[in-house]
Design a protein around this motif. Sequence first.
Motif, short mmCIF file in Angstrom:
data_model
loop_
_atom_site.label_atom_id
_atom_site.label_comp_id
_atom_site.label_asym_id
_atom_site.label_seq_id
_atom_site.Cartn_x
_atom_site.Cartn_y
_atom_site.Cartn_z
N PRO A 2 -21.03 -4.05 -5.49
CA PRO A 2 -20.27 -5.05 -4.73
C PRO A 2 -21.10 -6.29 -4.39
O PRO A 2 -20.54 -7.30 -3.96
N VAL A 3 -22.42 -6.20 -4.58
CA VAL A 3 -23.27 -7.36 -4.27
C VAL A 3 -24.05 -7.81 -5.52
O VAL A 3 -25.12 -8.39 -5.41
N ALA A 44 -21.48 -15.09 3.07
CA ALA A 44 -20.71 -14.48 1.98
C ALA A 44 -21.21 -13.08 1.68
O ALA A 44 -20.42 -12.15 1.43
N PHE A 45 -22.54 -12.90 1.71
CA PHE A 45 -23.12 -11.58 1.46
C PHE A 45 -22.68 -10.59 2.52
O PHE A 45 -22.29 -9.45 2.22
N ASP A 88 -26.23 3.05 2.27
CA ASP A 88 -25.26 3.57 1.29
C ASP A 88 -25.40 2.86 -0.05
O ASP A 88 -25.25 3.47 -1.11
N LEU A 89 -25.67 1.58 -0.01
CA LEU A 89 -25.86 0.81 -1.24
C LEU A 89 -27.07 1.33 -2.01
O LEU A 89 -27.05 1.46 -3.24
N LEU A 110 -20.57 -7.27 1.59
CA LEU A 110 -21.20 -5.98 1.88
C LEU A 110 -20.36 -5.14 2.83
O LEU A 110 -20.10 -3.96 2.56
N LEU A 111 -19.94 -5.73 3.92
CA LEU A 111 -19.22 -4.96 4.95
C LEU A 111 -17.79 -4.64 4.53
O LEU A 111 -17.25 -3.61 4.94
N THR A 112 -17.19 -5.48 3.70
CA THR A 112 -15.87 -5.14 3.16
C THR A 112 -15.97 -3.90 2.29
O THR A 112 -15.14 -2.98 2.38
N TRP A 113 -16.99 -3.85 1.45
CA TRP A 113 -17.22 -2.67 0.63
C TRP A 113 -17.51 -1.45 1.49
O TRP A 113 -16.97 -0.36 1.25
N TYR A 114 -18.35 -1.62 2.51
CA TYR A 114 -18.71 -0.51 3.39
C TYR A 114 -17.49 0.06 4.10
O TYR A 114 -17.33 1.28 4.21
#
Length: 343
Positions: free
Chosen positions: A209-210, A11-12, A192-193, A16-20
């Motif tokens: 986002p996380v 899920a993480f 980026d986070l 994470l990658l959807t946001w990226y």
Amino acid sequence: MENWDEQTIKAFRKDLLTWYDQEGRAYLPWRVDHNPYRILVSELMLQQTRVDTVITYFNRFMKELPTVQDLAEAPEEKVLKLWEGLGYYSRAKNLHKAAKVVAFDLKGEWPESYDDLLALPGVGPYTAAAIASIAFEQVVPAIDGNFFRVFSRLLKIDDDIAKPKTRKVFYNAVEPIVDPERPGDFNQAIMDLGTSYMKTVDPDTLHSPVRKYNAAYRDGVEDQYPVKTKKKKPVLQRYQALVIYNEKGELLYEQRPKTGLLAGFWTLPLRPIDSIEEIDGEQLSIKPITHVFSHRKWEIWPVAKAVPTELKEGQRFLSVEEQEAIALPKVQHKILDKLKEQL
């Protein structure tokens, strides 16, 4: 330390990658492809330097030396001139050495594994992991300051990040979390986070986002992570810079030793002093010029001196044009700026 189950890890990765994909810094010029040369140059430039500063340097560097072969064949003076102003010049020298290894010793074939990349001159664990994951899709975590900050908060890792052995703790904790299908994007997303929602100061975790994975935020102790002992203050060293013009208006320079701080660079002759009472000559500045290295702080007083009867080995007078043609360290530019104020 938090331990995530497989469902949480999946899920993480997805969140994470959807946001990226939606908000990642795709505009960065070294992200236009997965070229290991461009990644190496950018990562070495980014050490100790802000991203917005590096963009200009990177684009100019790529224009002048677009391939690893071009860099390998370039004279060191040109490489240092392109690097001028970024500081920490050992990075540029190691980059040059690494390019020669790839271009000449390896016949242009890049090593693809983390361990083989780590063998290149100047390539440390983080840079090797970044190249391995981004260029060659190796599943390795690229552990830098952003990485420490993000995962120390997400997993509440209490180990002191100032200690070298802590890198292994983070590596073991996060290696199973790295997305096996998109390891490079995963590592870049963490970068980026760490520069956006999970900054060192004033993080915006509420909108992260996380956020739901952030154990330190959940427990109200986010400001306590990462755990890091304070660095020692840099050692103070004082110098007088000898300002000597000849009858042509040329300025005397001295090449520093081939080893040590600012190795091989040209500066005004610098002579160590213990206090300003030891200054010998006409003092050209009331306040010293200061420059901080990672472990030393220099205080420099420019002092006007007469032309010596004989030049020492490694000394030469340089015209303005010659000074502009060679790479000068940042501290030397500070000295020149101070001299211009006196004119």
